[in-house]
Design a protein around this motif. Structure first.
Motif, PDB file in Angstrom:
ATOM      1  N   GLU A   1      43.923 -19.522  56.305  1.00 33.49           N
ATOM      2  CA  GLU A   1      44.145 -18.315  57.115  1.00 33.49           C
ATOM      3  C   GLU A   1      44.071 -17.060  56.265  1.00 33.49           C
ATOM      4  O   GLU A   1      43.402 -16.076  56.620  1.00 33.49           O
ATOM      5  N   ARG A   2      44.729 -17.081  55.118  1.00 32.63           N
ATOM      6  CA  ARG A   2      44.723 -15.921  54.229  1.00 32.63           C
ATOM      7  C   ARG A   2      43.330 -15.676  53.657  1.00 32.63           C
ATOM      8  O   ARG A   2      42.851 -14.533  53.604  1.00 32.63           O
ATOM      9  N   GLU A   3      42.664 -16.740  53.239  1.00 32.22           N
ATOM     10  CA  GLU A   3      41.346 -16.594  52.639  1.00 32.22           C
ATOM     11  C   GLU A   3      40.297 -16.153  53.650  1.00 32.22           C
ATOM     12  O   GLU A   3      39.319 -15.489  53.301  1.00 32.22           O
ATOM     13  N   THR A   4      40.494 -16.524  54.919  1.00 29.86           N
ATOM     14  CA  THR A   4      39.568 -16.070  55.958  1.00 29.86           C
ATOM     15  C   THR A   4      39.585 -14.550  56.061  1.00 29.86           C
ATOM     16  O   THR A   4      38.538 -13.896  56.073  1.00 29.86           O
ATOM     17  N   VAL A   5      40.782 -13.979  56.120  1.00 33.31           N
ATOM     18  CA  VAL A   5      40.918 -12.526  56.186  1.00 33.31           C
ATOM     19  C   VAL A   5      40.333 -11.880  54.934  1.00 33.31           C
ATOM     20  O   VAL A   5      39.606 -10.876  55.009  1.00 33.31           O
ATOM     21  N   HIS A   6      40.628 -12.451  53.784  1.00 36.68           N
ATOM     22  CA  HIS A   6      40.146 -11.915  52.510  1.00 36.68           C
ATOM     23  C   HIS A   6      38.621 -11.932  52.446  1.00 36.68           C
ATOM     24  O   HIS A   6      37.992 -10.923  52.090  1.00 36.68           O
ATOM     25  N   SER A   7      38.014 -13.058  52.813  1.00 36.91           N
ATOM     26  CA  SER A   7      36.559 -13.205  52.704  1.00 36.91           C
ATOM     27  C   SER A   7      35.816 -12.318  53.692  1.00 36.91           C
ATOM     28  O   SER A   7      34.791 -11.714  53.353  1.00 36.91           O
ATOM     29  N   ILE A   8      36.320 -12.235  54.921  1.00 39.07           N
ATOM     30  CA  ILE A   8      35.682 -11.367  55.916  1.00 39.07           C
ATOM     31  C   ILE A   8      35.738  -9.909  55.458  1.00 39.07           C
ATOM     32  O   ILE A   8      34.764  -9.153  55.595  1.00 39.07           O
ATOM     33  N   GLY A   9      36.862  -9.516  54.881  1.00 38.69           N
ATOM     34  CA  GLY A   9      36.992  -8.155  54.372  1.00 38.69           C
ATOM     35  C   GLY A   9      36.031  -7.861  53.244  1.00 38.69           C
ATOM     36  O   GLY A   9      35.418  -6.780  53.189  1.00 38.69           O
TER      37      GLY A   9
ATOM     38  N   SER B   1      25.576 -10.530  65.273  1.00 38.46           N
ATOM     39  CA  SER B   1      26.447 -10.849  66.402  1.00 38.46           C
ATOM     40  C   SER B   1      26.790 -12.343  66.489  1.00 38.46           C
ATOM     41  O   SER B   1      27.578 -12.748  67.353  1.00 38.46           O
ATOM     42  N   SER B   2      26.205 -13.154  65.614  1.00 35.16           N
ATOM     43  CA  SER B   2      26.469 -14.596  65.639  1.00 35.16           C
ATOM     44  C   SER B   2      27.713 -14.926  64.821  1.00 35.16           C
ATOM     45  O   SER B   2      27.961 -14.313  63.779  1.00 35.16           O
ATOM     46  N   PRO B   3      28.506 -15.911  65.255  1.00 36.07           N
ATOM     47  CA  PRO B   3      29.681 -16.305  64.465  1.00 36.07           C
ATOM     48  C   PRO B   3      29.242 -16.966  63.156  1.00 36.07           C
ATOM     49  O   PRO B   3      28.300 -17.767  63.144  1.00 36.07           O
ATOM     50  N   THR B   4      29.901 -16.604  62.083  1.00 34.21           N
ATOM     51  CA  THR B   4      29.563 -17.168  60.771  1.00 34.21           C
ATOM     52  C   THR B   4      30.825 -17.644  60.066  1.00 34.21           C
ATOM     53  O   THR B   4      31.932 -17.234  60.421  1.00 34.21           O
ATOM     54  N   VAL B   5      30.647 -18.493  59.077  1.00 32.75           N
ATOM     55  CA  VAL B   5      31.791 -18.902  58.268  1.00 32.75           C
ATOM     56  C   VAL B   5      32.256 -17.692  57.457  1.00 32.75           C
ATOM     57  O   VAL B   5      31.438 -16.869  57.036  1.00 32.75           O
ATOM     58  N   PRO B   6      33.552 -17.549  57.247  1.00 31.97           N
ATOM     59  CA  PRO B   6      34.059 -16.390  56.512  1.00 31.97           C
ATOM     60  C   PRO B   6      33.449 -16.288  55.112  1.00 31.97           C
ATOM     61  O   PRO B   6      33.380 -17.276  54.382  1.00 31.97           O
ATOM     62  N   GLY B   7      33.001 -15.088  54.767  1.00 31.00           N
ATOM     63  CA  GLY B   7      32.499 -14.853  53.423  1.00 31.00           C
ATOM     64  C   GLY B   7      31.041 -15.168  53.218  1.00 31.00           C
ATOM     65  O   GLY B   7      30.524 -15.003  52.109  1.00 31.00           O
TER      66      GLY B   7
ATOM     67  N   ARG C   1      20.878 -14.235  50.326  1.00 27.11           N
ATOM     68  CA  ARG C   1      22.116 -14.806  50.874  1.00 27.11           C
ATOM     69  C   ARG C   1      23.241 -14.585  49.881  1.00 27.11           C
ATOM     70  O   ARG C   1      23.062 -14.643  48.662  1.00 27.11           O
ATOM     71  N   VAL C   2      24.419 -14.312  50.431  1.00 29.63           N
ATOM     72  CA  VAL C   2      25.572 -13.945  49.616  1.00 29.63           C
ATOM     73  C   VAL C   2      26.786 -14.737  50.088  1.00 29.63           C
ATOM     74  O   VAL C   2      26.984 -14.952  51.280  1.00 29.63           O
ATOM     75  N   GLY C   3      27.587 -15.154  49.124  1.00 27.14           N
ATOM     76  CA  GLY C   3      28.846 -15.811  49.435  1.00 27.14           C
ATOM     77  C   GLY C   3      29.970 -15.183  48.633  1.00 27.14           C
ATOM     78  O   GLY C   3      29.823 -14.958  47.434  1.00 27.14           O
ATOM     79  N   VAL C   4      31.059 -14.862  49.295  1.00 26.39           N
ATOM     80  CA  VAL C   4      32.233 -14.310  48.607  1.00 26.39           C
ATOM     81  C   VAL C   4      33.449 -15.141  49.005  1.00 26.39           C
ATOM     82  O   VAL C   4      33.420 -15.885  49.984  1.00 26.39           O
ATOM     83  N   GLY C   5      34.513 -14.999  48.227  1.00 28.09           N
ATOM     84  CA  GLY C   5      35.696 -15.790  48.524  1.00 28.09           C
ATOM     85  C   GLY C   5      36.871 -15.433  47.643  1.00 28.09           C
ATOM     86  O   GLY C   5      36.937 -14.343  47.075  1.00 28.09           O
TER      87      GLY C   5
END
Length: 293
Positions: free
Chosen positions: A166-174, A196-202, A258-262
């Protein structure tokens, strides 16, 4: 067997081997939102369908696929359903009962575990992998000792991911939103794919206003780890079959990133990365003569 056109090679290549053994492999296209086309799957599904396989989230764009809907469609004709959850595990709350899948595969290194180990969920009523092959028994091709340390480390990584999701979801989306904002503010014109498509956080995919992201990645000089293809396609010159399946023109494929953060990154890291991006982009544009034009 039915699979989507945007599957990872971990699914595509075994499917091609099965095609050579006589299986009919049907590949369903992607829609304009980065997900597999449900109408195409519905058309292809019939009583002869043995297995449907679709990823839970795209490894290139992070787009979440409608696996729960596809599983209902597969059940209607008595087909088995597999989902490749490598990109989603550790980032999304996964419930195999809600998804109603027979098989779910994942890889430990995608959620902070060690490389070289993964897991396959097999539903109680589903045929076990050993029952699905007419070739040599699987036991003959397996080592006698399981990698206990890797398995234990994977389990612990899964625990930690679940506890902090839950915490990491907020962090990654930010962080991913901040990255997009800062890149645009730095003068780099950035187009986010399937916003507009749902994606995994980050996870996010971009089209950059640069002649080539391959040149840009070279100019970054390993200061930032980003990619313009999946790891198994890095260094290849031919167009990515998945990017082509996502209806990206060749020009956009050349400028895809493509980029991934976390959890391992901070806002300060994002600001520093954008500065490096801007400098590398100017270097590439100067080298190609674009700045003079």
């Amino acid at each position: 067997m039915i699979l989507s056109a945007i599957e990872h090679d971990a699914v595509r290549r075994p499917a091609e081997q099965l095609r050579r053994l006589g299986f009919e492999i049907v590949v369903c296209p992607a829609d304009n939102q980065g997900a597999v086309c449900l109408e195409s799957i519905e058309i292809e599904l019939d009583e002869n369908t043995f297995l449907v396989s679709t990823m839970l989230a795209s490894n290139l764009t992070g787009t979440i696929q409608p696996v729960d809907i596809i599983s209902k469609m597969a059940r209607n004709v008595g087909a088995l359903i597999h989902t490749d959850a490598a990109q989603a595990a550790g980032k999304l709350a996964i419930d195999v009962f809600d998804l109603d899948v027979d098989y779910l595969s994942m890889s430990a290194h995608k959620f902070g575990g060690p490389q070289g180990v993964g897991a396959l969920f097999v539903a109680a009523q589903a045929p076990k992998p050993i029952d699905l092959t007419t070739a040599e028994p699987i036991e003959k091709n397996l080592s006698g000792t399981q990698p206990a340390a890797l398995v234990a480390a994977m389990g612990r990584a899964a625990e930690i991911s679940h506890q902090n999701m839950e915490r990491e979801t907020v962090h990654s989306i930010g962080l991913i939103s901040l990255l997009e904002e800062r890149l645009t503010g730095s003068g780099l014109r950035v187009e986010r794919l399937f916003p507009s498509s749902p994606t995994v956080p980050g996870a996010a995919a971009f089209i950059l206003d640069t002649p080539s992201t391959s040149d840009l990645i070279d100019a970054l000089n390993t200061k930032i780890c980003v990619s313009n293809a999946s790891a198994c396609h890095s260094g290849l010159l031919q167009p990515s079959p998945v990017l082509s399946a996502l209806h990206l023109a060749h020009d956009k494929q050349q400028r895809f990133l493509r980029v991934g953060v976390g959890w391992w990154l901070t806002k300060r890291d994002i600001d520093e990365a954008v500065a490096v991006f801007a400098a590398a982009s100017s270097k590439v544009r100067l080298a190609t003569g674009e700045l003079h034009r």
